[in-house]
Design a protein around this motif. Structure first.
Motif, PDB file in Angstrom:
ATOM      1  N   SER A 271       0.836  -1.198   0.000  1.00 50.68           N
ATOM      2  CA  SER A 271       0.000   0.000   0.000  1.00 50.68           C
ATOM      3  C   SER A 271       0.873   1.251   0.000  1.00 50.68           C
ATOM      4  O   SER A 271       2.004   1.248   0.494  1.00 50.68           O
TER       5      SER A 271
ATOM      6  N   THR B 223      -2.701  -0.547  -4.945  1.00 51.51           N
ATOM      7  CA  THR B 223      -3.461  -1.790  -4.768  1.00 51.51           C
ATOM      8  C   THR B 223      -4.112  -2.216  -6.074  1.00 51.51           C
ATOM      9  O   THR B 223      -4.167  -3.391  -6.409  1.00 51.51           O
TER      10      THR B 223
ATOM     11  N   THR C 268       3.618  -9.769  -2.035  1.00 50.49           N
ATOM     12  CA  THR C 268       2.605  -8.753  -1.768  1.00 50.49           C
ATOM     13  C   THR C 268       2.394  -8.638  -0.262  1.00 50.49           C
ATOM     14  O   THR C 268       2.403  -9.636   0.453  1.00 50.49           O
TER      15      THR C 268
ATOM     16  N   HIS D 298      -0.348  -7.567   2.353  1.00 55.43           N
ATOM     17  CA  HIS D 298      -1.790  -7.360   2.427  1.00 55.43           C
ATOM     18  C   HIS D 298      -2.186  -6.813   3.798  1.00 55.43           C
ATOM     19  O   HIS D 298      -1.481  -6.995   4.795  1.00 55.43           O
ATOM     20  N   TRP D 299      -3.334  -6.155   3.824  1.00 57.27           N
ATOM     21  CA  TRP D 299      -3.901  -5.587   5.050  1.00 57.27           C
ATOM     22  C   TRP D 299      -5.242  -6.273   5.257  1.00 57.27           C
ATOM     23  O   TRP D 299      -6.230  -5.948   4.621  1.00 57.27           O
ATOM     24  N   LEU D 300      -5.270  -7.304   6.125  1.00 52.14           N
ATOM     25  CA  LEU D 300      -6.420  -8.197   6.228  1.00 52.14           C
ATOM     26  C   LEU D 300      -6.978  -8.245   7.650  1.00 52.14           C
ATOM     27  O   LEU D 300      -6.258  -7.997   8.624  1.00 52.14           O
TER      28      LEU D 300
ATOM     29  N   GLN E 143       2.787 -17.597   3.219  1.00 52.58           N
ATOM     30  CA  GLN E 143       2.473 -16.299   3.802  1.00 52.58           C
ATOM     31  C   GLN E 143       2.837 -16.273   5.284  1.00 52.58           C
ATOM     32  O   GLN E 143       2.819 -17.295   5.964  1.00 52.58           O
TER      33      GLN E 143
ATOM     34  N   HIS F   3      -0.994  -6.939   8.964  1.00 58.30           N
ATOM     35  CA  HIS F   3      -0.276  -7.054   7.710  1.00 58.30           C
ATOM     36  C   HIS F   3       0.172  -8.497   7.502  1.00 58.30           C
ATOM     37  O   HIS F   3       0.619  -9.159   8.441  1.00 58.30           O
TER      38      HIS F   3
ATOM     39  N   ARG G 175       2.842 -12.222   1.444  1.00 56.22           N
ATOM     40  CA  ARG G 175       2.445 -13.421   0.697  1.00 56.22           C
ATOM     41  C   ARG G 175       3.272 -13.540  -0.577  1.00 56.22           C
ATOM     42  O   ARG G 175       3.663 -12.538  -1.174  1.00 56.22           O
TER      43      ARG G 175
END
Length: 304
Positions: A100, A130, A141, A143-145, A156, A274, A277
């Motif tokens: 991001s 994104t 990558t 990610h914000w999950l 991951q 965060h 992956r």
């Protein structure tokens, strides 16, 4: 020779099935709605069966369409890894990292010069968008999950668990943090999100913070920015108080550009984490291993 459906028709079908409308699929693919509709008709002509029907809730698959969709996602995911397979075999191309804009600008970029490859130099390409990351074949990558969706596997790793708290420019609040937390109501607030109420009930909602502080008046309307990177930039310019995350504020708090508005005891845990992956075909890639290990170490330095 077995007849094969045109590849572009499968891409269009997958997008409509995933997003529920021709309009959304067209936007996602970067083509016109008529082009999507034309591709769907070609695919139905090839299959000899209707694959989608229109309903009040959007486009829905027929039984034949559902059967196609059940195997299509896995097929396209496998095709999406073809470039990664080639790069893994060559083992000498650039490493593409999707992240991001906020995490890149306020945390990652300052630390990248400390990354050292174990043997030969590694060329890094940082992709901050994104939207671009969805359509590019990236090696890594971030990610914000939601925390419930983030689990560690062979492809991951969970990187950071952060706290949420309000910050502002030092010039806006010379005596920080506030002795009386309720005085935050007198400060200009910076909002993040698509519109009023977009984040209601979450740690990113000023309404949630006002309720915690015992303030019964609604949070004042103020500047609103669509993304975190811009919202933090506004706070750095002295525009107001913004709710931010631990890592994004870390460096600015250290060097005094930002200050905490409330004592740390008011911090709220983030409901998201965060996650880094990478494709399964790159699981043994020395470049990926080196970068992920470095990323974990850099994050740990900030949360000690």
């Amino acid at each position: 020779m077995t007849a094969r459906p045109p590849f572009d028709t499968l891409i269009a079908f997958e997008a409509v099935h995933r997003l529920g409308s021709v309009t959304a699929a067209a936007s996602d693919l970067g083509i016109t709605q008529s082009a999507v509709s034309h591709r769907l008709r070609r695919l139905e002509d090839f299959m000899g069966l209707p694959l989608l029907t229109r309903s009040s809730a959007g486009m829905r698959p027929t039984p034949a369409g559902e059967a196609l969709a059940s195997g299509l996602g896995e097929l396209l995911a496998g095709l999406g890894e073809l470039r990664a397979r080639c790069r893994a075999a060559a083992n000498n191309g650039p490493l593409r990292v999707g992240v991001s804009a906020a995490l890149a600008d306020y945390w990652l970029v300052a630390r990248l010069p400390t990354f050292k490859a174990p043997s030969t130099p590694i060329e890094l390409i940082i992709v901050e968008s994104t939207a671009q990351a969805i359509h590019l074949d990236l090696d890594i990558t971030i990610h914000w999950l939601l925390e419930g969706e983030a689990r560690e596997t062979s492809t991951q790793r969970v990187l950071f668990r952060e706290q949420i708290f309000p910050v502002c420019h030092a010039g806006l609040l010379p005596s920080a943090p506030l002795d009386d937390p309720t005085r935050i109501a007198a400060l200009p607030l910076i909002h993040k999100g698509a519109g009023a109420g977009a984040n209601a009930g979450t740690e990113w909602s000023w309404s949630t913070w006002f309720a915690r502080l015992g303030l019964h008046a609604p949070a004042p309307v103020g500047l609103r920015y669509a993304n975190m990177a811009t919202a933090i930039g506004a706070a750095l310019q002295g525009s107001g108080v913004v709710l931010t995350r631990s890592l994004l504020a870390h460096d600015a708090l250290i060097d005094g550009r930002l200050v905490r508005v409330l004592p740390e005891t008011w911090d709220m845990p983030s409901s998201k984490v965060h996650l880094v992956r990478w494709p399964a075909v790159l699981a043994s890639d020395a470049r990926v291993k080196a970068f992920v290990a470095w990323l974990l170490d850099a994050a740990n330095e900030c949360v000690r």
